[in-house]
Scaffold this active site. Structure first.
Site, short mmCIF file in Angstrom:
data_model
loop_
_atom_site.label_atom_id
_atom_site.label_comp_id
_atom_site.label_asym_id
_atom_site.label_seq_id
_atom_site.Cartn_x
_atom_site.Cartn_y
_atom_site.Cartn_z
N LYS A 255 12.36 13.23 -11.83
CA LYS A 255 11.52 13.35 -10.62
C LYS A 255 12.34 13.92 -9.46
O LYS A 255 11.89 14.81 -8.74
CB LYS A 255 10.98 11.98 -10.23
CG LYS A 255 10.33 11.95 -8.86
CD LYS A 255 9.85 10.57 -8.46
CE LYS A 255 10.86 9.71 -7.74
NZ LYS A 255 11.08 10.03 -6.33
N ASN A 256 13.56 13.39 -9.27
CA ASN A 256 14.33 13.76 -8.09
C ASN A 256 14.91 15.18 -8.16
O ASN A 256 15.48 15.67 -7.18
CB ASN A 256 15.46 12.75 -7.84
CG ASN A 256 14.92 11.45 -7.25
OD1 ASN A 256 13.72 11.34 -6.97
ND2 ASN A 256 15.78 10.47 -7.07
N CYS B 185 9.04 5.32 0.31
CA CYS B 185 9.26 3.90 0.03
C CYS B 185 9.81 3.18 1.25
O CYS B 185 10.66 3.72 1.97
CB CYS B 185 10.29 3.75 -1.10
SG CYS B 185 9.64 4.02 -2.74
N ARG C 50 15.64 5.12 6.80
CA ARG C 50 15.66 6.46 6.20
C ARG C 50 15.36 7.58 7.21
O ARG C 50 14.34 8.26 7.13
CB ARG C 50 14.68 6.53 5.03
CG ARG C 50 15.02 5.54 3.96
CD ARG C 50 14.14 5.70 2.75
NE ARG C 50 14.71 6.60 1.77
CZ ARG C 50 14.11 6.90 0.62
NH1 ARG C 50 12.94 6.41 0.35
NH2 ARG C 50 14.69 7.71 -0.23
N ASP D 228 19.22 3.54 -7.15
CA ASP D 228 17.91 3.54 -7.81
C ASP D 228 17.89 2.69 -9.09
O ASP D 228 16.84 2.56 -9.71
CB ASP D 228 17.48 4.98 -8.14
CG ASP D 228 17.03 5.73 -6.90
OD1 ASP D 228 16.88 5.11 -5.83
OD2 ASP D 228 16.82 6.96 -7.00
N ARG E 163 4.30 6.77 -9.22
CA ARG E 163 5.01 7.80 -8.47
C ARG E 163 6.24 8.29 -9.25
O ARG E 163 6.66 9.43 -9.08
CB ARG E 163 5.48 7.25 -7.13
CG ARG E 163 4.36 7.01 -6.14
CD ARG E 163 4.93 6.64 -4.79
NE ARG E 163 6.05 7.50 -4.46
CZ ARG E 163 7.08 7.16 -3.69
NH1 ARG E 163 7.11 5.98 -3.13
NH2 ARG E 163 8.05 8.00 -3.47
#
Ligand code: UD1
Length: 428
Positions: free
Chosen positions: A22-23, A125, A130, A315, A407
């Site tokens: 995903k990233n 999230c 952030r 993560d 997600r």
């Protein structure tokens, strides 16, 4: 709202195919804005976040077509043909950007190619504040003029961006992606210092080079970019998801069993694999991926701090905490990347886990077994730690608010039930 029901206690045995990361997929899709030719991405996972980037790109006038696999392709994901021939709108509105932090990164290619853009400040999230100050600093170094007004970043560079030295005061994945994308079309040379070394950065740089970019040093803390006037189309395969890999590896370490993580690449998560070995799992890299086993032996406690790559990934912090809840002794996990990334602690406590927090460090006193419970997913990675706990717990677990899982984890229930887990999605 969908929920996931798990009846715990089954060992996991079989094969789990690992999806594209995903990233990496998200910034790769966004990088398609840098060229008016078609970028073809293979092995793109089918995830809610990917669909969200599709919507954001669509709003800028980008055409995206999902195509079938080529003969001989082994990957599971979809192939996207992304064409930003005509950018019709350089505004990324609040409604589209607020649900996912990475969508803010469109600021870089829009500014580099179009000379202006207006992008809503991001959401994502709830794992700490952030901010985007370092992304803005990087763009300003490249000559952008930036104002923040009404929740929007309004950026312009009427005469284009100019190469510069950008030194990040702390390692930032988002900052590095943004600097890298913007600098590919800047005039002259950019040097990024203290760059993030995450494999997804290297994957994006590899793709940008296929598109005609001139980038060296990606994957190290010093990246050098010689700006080019124009990028062209290319074809690129998204690398395997190291966080998905580590998550399933921890699930097997927790339930016991023997699973082949097909397509996984050990060098992408060596630090996490080392921790799993310390915890008592057997990790065997092979030609098809990584085999993970735990038979008989209990789980040993570990002491781990999260750190930028190649350190232990933040993560995987929540997943490791679930695993340590049943270790034979006390473990210590320190979170150094995000403040407030311990929201899973109170949910894990519902399973009976004994966890205490002192600042950035959690102490987990292992117990013999967890008990199933109704729990609530709070963020993407925290959610999956509850799934892992549920797989090992005695009795029934109901995970609520699972849209977070969708997600970032492709076909989670399907992959786990194929290995013997008693897990199902309850719709509505
Ligand atoms: C990315 C990942 C996320 C992962 C994280 C750290 C994606 C889509 N997301 O998030 O899964 O957990 O890297 O590996 O790739 N910071 C600032 N100012 C800024 C930018 C960041 O202070 O302008 C801080 C953040 O608050 C955080 C730290 O820097 O404390 C690292 O953030 P960053 O590496 O940028 O994370 P993301 O790119 O958001």
């Amino acid at each position: 709202m969908d929920r996931i029901r798990i009846v715990g206690g089954n060992k996991l045995n079989g094969t789990i195919p690992i999806s594209g990361a995903k990233n990496a997929a998200l910034p790769l899709m966004i990088a398609a804005l840098l060229t008016d030719e078609t970028l073809i991405l293979d092995n793109v996972p089918r995830l809610a976040d990917v669909a969200q980037v599709q919507r954001i790109l669509g709003n800028h006038g980008v055409d995206i077509m999902s195509a079938g696999k080529r003969p001989g392709d082994h990957h599971q994901g979809q192939t996207l043909h992304i064409s930003a021939a005509n950018i019709i709108d350089t505004t990324a509105p609040y409604e589209l950007v607020s649900t996912m932090r990475a969508s803010f990164w469109v600021v870089a290619p829009l500014l580099a190619r179009m000379g202006e853009c207006k992008v809503s400040l991001p959401g994502g999230c709830a794992i700490g504040t952030r901010p985007v100050d370092l992304l803005i600093m990087a763009l300003e170094k490249l000559g952008a003029q930036i104002q923040i007004d009404g929740g929007y970043v309004i950026a312009s560079a009427p005469n284009g961006l100019t190469g510069a030295e950008i030194e990040f005061p702390k390692v930032t994945v988002s900052g590095t992606h943004v600097a890298l994308m913007a600098a590919t079309l800047a005039k002259g040379r950019t040097v990024i210092l203290n760059a993030a070394c995450e494999p997804e950065i290297l994957d994006v740089a590899d793709c940008l080079n296929k598109m005609g970019g001139k980038i060296t040093g990606a994957g190290t803390p010093r990246i050098v970019i010689e700006g080019v006037k124009k990028l062209h189309g290319a074809r690129h395969t998204v690398l395997p998801d190291r966080i998905e890999t580590g998550t399933y590896a921890m699930a097997v370490a927790m339930t016991g069993g023997d699973v082949q993580l097909a397509g996984a690449r050990p060098e992408l998560l060596q630090s996490a694999l080392d921790v799993l070995v310390q915890a008592g799992a057997t990790v065997t890299p092979n030609n098809e991926g990584i085999r993970i086993q735990r038979n008989g032996a209990g789980i040993s406690p570990v002491t781990v701090s999260t750190a930028p790559f190649p350190g232990f990934p933040t993560d995987l912090q929540a997943q490791l905490m679930a695993l340590m809840a049943c270790a034979k002794g006390s473990s210590h996990i320190t979170e150094t990347i995000f403040e407030n990334r311990f929201m899973h602690v109170q949910e894990l406590a519902r399973f009976g886990a004994r966890i205490s927090l002192d600042g950035e460090t959690a102490t987990i006193d292992g117990i013999a077994s967890l008990k199933g419970a109704p729990v609530m997913a709070t963020d993407l990675r925290a959610s999956v730690s509850l799934v892992i706990a549920g797989l090992a717990a005695e009795g029934e677990t109901m995970v609520n608010r699972i849209y977070h899982l969708d997600r970032g984890f492709e076909r989670l229930e399907e992959k786990l039930s194929a290995c013997g887990a008693n897990i199902e999605r309850i719709s509505g």
